[in-house]
Motif scaffolding. Sequence first.
Motif, PDB file in Angstrom:
ATOM      1  N   HIS A 166       0.841  -1.213   0.000  1.00 29.93           N
ATOM      2  CA  HIS A 166       0.000   0.000   0.000  1.00 29.93           C
ATOM      3  C   HIS A 166       0.870   1.254   0.000  1.00 29.93           C
ATOM      4  O   HIS A 166       0.592   2.205  -0.726  1.00 29.93           O
ATOM      5  CB  HIS A 166      -0.932   0.015   1.220  1.00 29.93           C
ATOM      6  CG  HIS A 166      -2.142  -0.858   1.043  1.00 29.93           C
ATOM      7  ND1 HIS A 166      -3.003  -0.704  -0.017  1.00 29.93           N
ATOM      8  CD2 HIS A 166      -2.636  -1.882   1.778  1.00 29.93           C
ATOM      9  CE1 HIS A 166      -3.972  -1.613   0.071  1.00 29.93           C
ATOM     10  NE2 HIS A 166      -3.766  -2.357   1.152  1.00 29.93           N
ATOM     11  N   GLU A 169       2.370   1.802  -3.386  1.00 28.21           N
ATOM     12  CA  GLU A 169       1.379   2.397  -4.295  1.00 28.21           C
ATOM     13  C   GLU A 169       1.296   3.906  -4.092  1.00 28.21           C
ATOM     14  O   GLU A 169       1.243   4.668  -5.050  1.00 28.21           O
ATOM     15  CB  GLU A 169      -0.006   1.797  -4.029  1.00 28.21           C
ATOM     16  CG  GLU A 169      -0.221   0.447  -4.659  1.00 28.21           C
ATOM     17  CD  GLU A 169      -1.661  -0.044  -4.485  1.00 28.21           C
ATOM     18  OE1 GLU A 169      -2.266   0.254  -3.437  1.00 28.21           O
ATOM     19  OE2 GLU A 169      -2.155  -0.717  -5.395  1.00 28.21           O
ATOM     20  N   ARG A 173       2.554   5.619  -7.183  1.00 29.20           N
ATOM     21  CA  ARG A 173       1.272   5.699  -7.929  1.00 29.20           C
ATOM     22  C   ARG A 173       1.127   4.547  -8.928  1.00 29.20           C
ATOM     23  O   ARG A 173       0.512   4.671  -9.965  1.00 29.20           O
ATOM     24  CB  ARG A 173       1.112   7.045  -8.643  1.00 29.20           C
ATOM     25  CG  ARG A 173       1.288   8.238  -7.743  1.00 29.20           C
ATOM     26  CD  ARG A 173       0.428   9.418  -8.141  1.00 29.20           C
ATOM     27  NE  ARG A 173       0.464  10.477  -7.132  1.00 29.20           N
ATOM     28  CZ  ARG A 173      -0.291  10.515  -6.050  1.00 29.20           C
ATOM     29  NH1 ARG A 173      -1.174   9.567  -5.831  1.00 29.20           N
ATOM     30  NH2 ARG A 173      -0.192  11.498  -5.180  1.00 29.20           N
ATOM     31  N   GLN A 174       1.783   3.417  -8.615  1.00 32.24           N
ATOM     32  CA  GLN A 174       1.628   2.207  -9.439  1.00 32.24           C
ATOM     33  C   GLN A 174       0.758   1.218  -8.681  1.00 32.24           C
ATOM     34  O   GLN A 174       0.977   1.008  -7.490  1.00 32.24           O
ATOM     35  CB  GLN A 174       2.990   1.543  -9.670  1.00 32.24           C
ATOM     36  CG  GLN A 174       3.830   2.193 -10.743  1.00 32.24           C
ATOM     37  CD  GLN A 174       5.214   1.571 -10.814  1.00 32.24           C
ATOM     38  OE1 GLN A 174       5.388   0.396 -10.538  1.00 32.24           O
ATOM     39  NE2 GLN A 174       6.194   2.379 -11.156  1.00 32.24           N
ATOM     40  N   SER A 175      -0.191   0.599  -9.389  1.00 33.70           N
ATOM     41  CA  SER A 175      -1.102  -0.326  -8.709  1.00 33.70           C
ATOM     42  C   SER A 175      -0.394  -1.624  -8.310  1.00 33.70           C
ATOM     43  O   SER A 175       0.352  -2.204  -9.102  1.00 33.70           O
ATOM     44  CB  SER A 175      -2.286  -0.660  -9.604  1.00 33.70           C
ATOM     45  OG  SER A 175      -3.037  -1.691  -9.000  1.00 33.70           O
ATOM     46  N   MET A 176      -0.658  -2.024  -7.075  1.00 38.20           N
ATOM     47  CA  MET A 176      -0.132  -3.305  -6.575  1.00 38.20           C
ATOM     48  C   MET A 176      -1.306  -4.234  -6.243  1.00 38.20           C
ATOM     49  O   MET A 176      -1.118  -5.263  -5.607  1.00 38.20           O
ATOM     50  CB  MET A 176       0.684  -3.080  -5.299  1.00 38.20           C
ATOM     51  CG  MET A 176       2.019  -2.396  -5.493  1.00 38.20           C
ATOM     52  SD  MET A 176       3.237  -3.505  -6.219  1.00 38.20           S
ATOM     53  CE  MET A 176       3.586  -4.588  -4.853  1.00 38.20           C
ATOM     54  N   GLN A 177      -2.523  -3.843  -6.660  1.00 40.32           N
ATOM     55  CA  GLN A 177      -3.724  -4.559  -6.216  1.00 40.32           C
ATOM     56  C   GLN A 177      -3.729  -6.060  -6.547  1.00 40.32           C
ATOM     57  O   GLN A 177      -4.052  -6.861  -5.674  1.00 40.32           O
ATOM     58  CB  GLN A 177      -4.982  -3.868  -6.778  1.00 40.32           C
ATOM     59  CG  GLN A 177      -5.222  -2.463  -6.205  1.00 40.32           C
ATOM     60  CD  GLN A 177      -5.402  -2.442  -4.689  1.00 40.32           C
ATOM     61  OE1 GLN A 177      -6.157  -3.218  -4.137  1.00 40.32           O
ATOM     62  NE2 GLN A 177      -4.674  -1.579  -4.010  1.00 40.32           N
ATOM     63  N   ALA A 210      -9.625  -6.291  -3.673  1.00 35.06           N
ATOM     64  CA  ALA A 210      -8.371  -5.734  -4.240  1.00 35.06           C
ATOM     65  C   ALA A 210      -8.299  -6.044  -5.737  1.00 35.06           C
ATOM     66  O   ALA A 210      -7.898  -5.215  -6.537  1.00 35.06           O
ATOM     67  CB  ALA A 210      -7.159  -6.321  -3.525  1.00 35.06           C
ATOM     68  N   ASP A 211      -8.687  -7.264  -6.110  1.00 45.92           N
ATOM     69  CA  ASP A 211      -8.619  -7.661  -7.521  1.00 45.92           C
ATOM     70  C   ASP A 211      -9.777  -8.614  -7.816  1.00 45.92           C
ATOM     71  O   ASP A 211      -9.711  -9.795  -7.483  1.00 45.92           O
ATOM     72  CB  ASP A 211      -7.266  -8.352  -7.791  1.00 45.92           C
ATOM     73  CG  ASP A 211      -7.156  -8.861  -9.215  1.00 45.92           C
ATOM     74  OD1 ASP A 211      -7.943  -8.406 -10.060  1.00 45.92           O
ATOM     75  OD2 ASP A 211      -6.278  -9.702  -9.477  1.00 45.92           O
TER      76      ASP A 211
END
Length: 396
Positions: A166, A169, A173-177, A210-211
Amino acid sequence: MKMIKIIIFLVCIGTAWYLGRRSRQPKEQPRNKINIPRDYLIGLNFLLNEETDKAVDIFIKMLEVDSDTVETHLAVGKLFRKRGEVDRAIRIHQNLIARPQLEKVYREQSLFELGQDYLSAGVLDRAERIFIELVNAKSHSARALRTLIDIYQQEKDWENAVKAAHQYEAVTRQSMQPTIAHYYCELAENAAHKKQFDEAIQFLKKALSADHACVRASLLQAKVLIETGEYKLAIHSLKKIKNQNSDYLSEAIELLAFCYEQLEDEESLVIYLKHLLDEHPRVPVVLILAERIRKRKGDKVAATFVADYVRRYPSLRGLYTFVNIYISSAEGRAKEDLHILQNLMKNLLADKSEYQCNSCGFSGKSLHWQCPGCKAWSTMLPAYRLEEKYEPVVAG
Ligand SMILES: [Zn+2]
């Protein structure tokens, strides 16, 4: 060759030391007076006696830490680590950090290098403490968080992995979801293993929020629901997989059949499988449907059904299924030939990997959600998916 490298390396240190020293010498000092430090001679003696280890240590000690030489220290430290001499790298970086006058930017860089040294030495707790400190250093926070994530993954500390992901991220600003979803799946697996099914379901809900395309979460959800006897809900979870990622249908199909069997509703299973086959003509679907057709209508009808599929979508696994069914209705010489073919295909399939990573090519008999080769998540696919042709063969 090794000796030449060491000598070149020492000359570099010596030159840096000399330049650093000369720039600090007062101008009025007579130029002809050469003042050779005692340590230099001791170092040289070690070198001549081929005690290079001791020589290197002496020269490094001589190389004072200041803004002229700090880059050299960092480069030498890195070099030692790359050569596997982690103890020395650690000493150099610790020595740098201990200097109170060291500029902030160099202190942070030295700390980062020290963290890397500890990682190389496998001392994960010390590395972890350093990278936690570096998260607050703007210039290193993204790299520190990335490394912390790797450490938590290695330690299987999924709660902290979620937190670090988190933070990563927020910084990058890169998604790790999708990766965070896997961490929740890991937590759910642990809970399910301890028969804490409610807790497992809660983690899986977090994974799916999250995904929503996390196949693993839906599969686990179904497995937990099967454990608690809630087959209808398990079917609901399993049916989602074809839309999440149809490559993993093979993982869901047997569980799905099992749930329908428990509900004594084979009719619904067959209807669903036929519908599924139209949408996703894949071997695992054919296999399980052929088994149902065989039970209800006999070998010949089942064999015709598989033959029709294999004609349109040729694949070794499809053909093997066809031979297995067809063989029981064959007679005489034809049966003998089919046995030869069956064994040949069985051996061919036994040598094949069941799963393969589409990122690094790692292959194996079991599905790893995190590839053991490249450590990427969700890159291992059922191998049948990679070897099949999905374009129907059009008769010419
Ligand atoms: Zn891989």
